[in-house]
Design a protein around this motif. Structure first.
Motif, short mmCIF file in Angstrom:
data_model
loop_
_atom_site.label_atom_id
_atom_site.label_comp_id
_atom_site.label_asym_id
_atom_site.label_seq_id
_atom_site.Cartn_x
_atom_site.Cartn_y
_atom_site.Cartn_z
N TYR A 136 107.01 2.20 27.13
CA TYR A 136 107.62 1.71 28.44
C TYR A 136 108.88 2.37 28.53
O TYR A 136 109.31 2.62 29.79
CB TYR A 136 107.49 -0.03 28.73
N SER A 140 110.19 4.49 31.68
CA SER A 140 111.25 4.05 32.80
C SER A 140 112.34 4.91 32.71
O SER A 140 113.16 4.97 33.72
CB SER A 140 111.83 2.82 32.25
N VAL A 152 105.96 -5.36 31.61
CA VAL A 152 106.92 -5.47 30.42
C VAL A 152 107.18 -6.62 30.01
O VAL A 152 107.08 -7.08 28.58
CB VAL A 152 108.20 -4.66 30.84
N ILE B 194 100.35 1.33 29.95
CA ILE B 194 100.85 -0.25 29.69
C ILE B 194 99.43 -0.94 29.82
O ILE B 194 98.82 -0.67 30.35
CB ILE B 194 102.02 -0.67 30.49
#
Lengths: 194, 194
Positions: A136, A140, A152, B194
């Motif tokens: 993640y 980002s 997240v 994710i």
DNA sequence: CGAGACATGTAACCTGTTACATGATTCC
DNA sequence: GGAATCATGTAACAGGTTACATGTCTCG
């Protein structure tokens, strides 16, 4: 009904086939919910019957034909209503904790082995969570920072809960190791008080 | 199969009727497992068919007749084998976490309300756990101190896990409250990463 | 040449929930 | 008079698992 909402949630991003949904589930939703292929396909049919999604058949060469599902306005409304609906009772059925409830029946050594196995399992889960969080971080940087805000935090929350459980398990282990001779009692006959 | 082991575990203390078992469950086992009356009675019949328990009918005046179940040697062996068997996959289905996964769809205010509801729920669970632990304290004064060793540790462990979850929820709440205007993104279209 | 991706399902079964039925006794 | 306790179930349904069937293309 939760599977239905999970499927609606995934379909809220775009039109997908059952197979796409399955892949999405395995990658992304897996750790909070899951379902077998057959249950997914069955549920999709039911959702179409109930007007929450529509489907169209797509013919393909060199690959099997597929059916693409798209959410309807009714489906969107249903999903959004569920998201803000009152919480259902948070009642856990945990086979591991159930086992511990009756652990007095087995020897302290056997109990230790069970706890150690759970400890390893938790370590693994925590590691997976940390990997995900790193991925993640990379994501980002290349994209907007607030991408996947909830996802997240969810992974982070689960990591913390796993860590709390692991700490508890480790303390139990050291208690067991330090007093291997102490007698440990089982259940009260009337289930009193506890 | 877990219900079966839960019932065997309860029956390991003494002969009981379905109704006794139900009471025991409600008092003691409820927080790690539960079952409806009808499922319990059905399962007891199945266990008798499979030779894990035997039953005898007891006629009563002024009260309905009842059927008392007693564990067999086969049942005892089955329970003990399960207690030390390898852990099944610890895969959680949590409708609350599933909700959070798709929370980006609703307004931050609505999300706050959901989190606050969960916070209250957790507070209540923690309070119940603390009450139980106090009751245990009284119990161990009057009886041997190592009575209910596992049960006490179990309640304590669950209390800690609930507290970890609650801390996380509270942090989420303050994050939401401090930045009510920030845009929050939903899902990636391909479920990537994710 | 075999494994894996692609793609959708059926059939049988097990697990779990909800609603209902029955009926005496005891306690407030 | 009404609710709770004692006591056991049936019937119908919803949710979930496991095993199996089918067939092509691509990549190593």
């Amino acid at each position: 009904m939760a599977l239905r909402y999970a499927l609606l949630g995934v379909l809220s991003t775009r039109e997908m086939s059952g197979y796409d949904i399955k892949r999405y589930f395995d990658r992304a939703v897996h750790f909070v919910w899951n379902a077998s292929d057959s249950q997914t396909y069955r549920e999709l049919r039911g959702m179409e019957r109930d007007g929450l999604i529509t489907s169209r058949l797509v013919h393909q060469e060199a690959k099997p034909n597929k059916r693409l599902y798209r959410m309807t306005d009714a489906g969107r409304a249903e999903l959004d209503a569920w998201l803000i609906s009152p919480l259902e009772t948070p009642y856990r059925k945990d086979p591991f904790l159930l086992r511990l409830f009756f652990m007095a029946r087995v020897s302290p050594v056997a109990a230790q082995q069970i706890l150690e196995a759970r400890h390893e399992e938790l370590r693994a889960l925590i590691a997976v969570g940390e990997e995900r969080l790193e991925t993640y971080g990379d994501l980002s940087k290349s994209s907007r920072p607030e991408r996947l805000w909830w996802q997240v935090r969810l992974i982070n929350g689960m990591r913390r809960m796993h860590m709390a459980e692991d700490e508890w398990i480790c303390e139990l282990l050291s208690e067991l190791r330090s007093s291997p001779e102490e007698p440990i009692d089982g259940l009260l006959e009337d289930g009193a008080a506890i």
